[in-house]
Design an enzyme around this catalytic site. Structure first.
Site, short mmCIF file in Angstrom:
data_model
loop_
_atom_site.label_atom_id
_atom_site.label_comp_id
_atom_site.label_asym_id
_atom_site.label_seq_id
_atom_site.Cartn_x
_atom_site.Cartn_y
_atom_site.Cartn_z
N SER A 36 7.95 5.02 5.53
CA SER A 36 8.98 4.21 4.89
C SER A 36 8.75 4.20 3.39
CB SER A 36 8.98 2.79 5.46
OG SER A 36 7.67 2.35 5.74
N HIS B 4 5.05 -7.28 -0.24
CA HIS B 4 4.89 -8.59 -0.87
C HIS B 4 5.66 -8.70 -2.19
CE1 HIS B 4 1.36 -9.67 1.74
NE2 HIS B 4 1.36 -8.35 1.87
N ASP C 277 0.86 -1.19 0.00
CA ASP C 277 0.00 0.00 0.00
C ASP C 277 0.90 1.24 0.00
OD1 ASP C 277 -1.95 -1.89 0.41
OD2 ASP C 277 -2.88 -0.89 2.13
#
Length: 300
Positions: free
Chosen positions: A256, A169, A113
């Site tokens: 981040s 991921h 995301d």
């Protein structure tokens, strides 16, 4: 005010920035820059923040944080009251139905995301961190030979905010090599900081690995830490076979960034993302969302 392009509505949303007033003070005032230099950018600040976020008392902040930033807690595998600390909530796992990864070989999926920008046909010695400010891939990697292999390729920045899902991921099947860790500072990755700190990605703590994908070639998968991110946790096993959508790792508390760098003629990013990047806007994406396609191997 930060405007983010919404692909669904084709409108621009205003980003809610956690600690926005403090960020502006730290990066735009003399007093703030002094505090930044003496404490905030240093490991001890992130370590202290991490210590609190790992503590049981920090769980009391979860409900208010989720409500303030409209986080959909129904997506979580665990109930809010089951989290033992704020960091457990921050690095929360989601129900499989919350993020679906398309198994089509040709689709490039977002690894997490965040807010996405993308550039094609890159000069690896002049990568953009924000409009008007560049840095060198060889300096980022501390490996000039490896950096040269990606000349003319494609470069993606996925910026994660504290309110986001912070697990990332694999966007394709393949094998991921050992992670190299590079020590650094802990500057924020908010656009305010990116516009004030030259070569910020090269200054911050970071990790990278070579992801040997089945459909996109050898891709540089880079995680950059930021203010309060005391830990970048890798959960994958280097060298083992990986399925598309499998978890690679997660960030503990803070903002981040993930950088993906592809070799030349390996991927075509969706036109809307490229257009928004050229206009200076980020595009909001979710983990598993299609953001491009591999270039047909027969044309290479």
């Amino acid at each position: 005010m930060i405007q983010i392009y919404n692909r669904k509505t084709k409108q621009y949303d205003i980003e809610q920035v956690a600690g926005g007033r403090l960020l502006n003070t730290l990066y735009t005032t003399g007093r703030g820059r002094l505090g930044l230099k003496l404490l905030v950018k240093r490991k001890i600040y992130s370590s202290l923040t991490g210590f609190f976020c790992d503590s049981k008392i920090s769980r009391k902040t979860i409900k208010g944080f989720a409500e303030k930033f409209s986080i959909d807690t129904n997506e979580c595998e665990s109930k809010v009251e089951e989290f033992k600390s704020f960091n457990e909530f921050f690095a929360r796992k989601l129900k499989p139905s919350a993020r679906v990864f398309d198994t089509s070989e040709e689709k490039l999926l977002s690894p997490g995301d965040g807010r996405l920008q993308a550039w094609e046909n890159i000069d690896t010695e002049k990568l953009l961190q924000i409009k008007g400010m560049t840095y060198s891939l060889s300096e980022l990697l501390q490996d000039e030979k490896l950096a040269r292999e990606y000349s003319g390729g494609t470069y993606l920045i996925l910026r994660l905010c504290p309110v986001d899902y912070h697990r990332f991921h694999f966007f394709d099947s393949g094998k991921c090599m050992e992670t190299r860790k590079i020590k650094g500072e802990y500057y924020s990755v908010n656009p305010v900081a990116l516009s004030k700190i030259p070569e910020l990605f090269c200054r911050n703590k970071r990790e990278y690995s070579i992801f040997k994908t089945d459909n996109f070639g050898d891709v540089l998968f880079i995680e950059v830490g930021a203010t309060s991110v005391g830990s970048i946790i890798q959960t994958y096993i280097p060298g083992e076979r990986i399925s598309k959508g499998a978890e690679k790792g997660f960030f503990k508390f803070g903002g981040s960034t993930i950088l993906l760098i592809f070799k030349k003629n390996m991927v075509k990013i969706d036109d809307d993302i490229i257009m928004q990047t050229k206009e200076g806007f980020e595009t909001k994406v979710l983990a598993g969302e299609a953001i491009g396609n591999c270039i047909d191997k027969r044309t290479k």
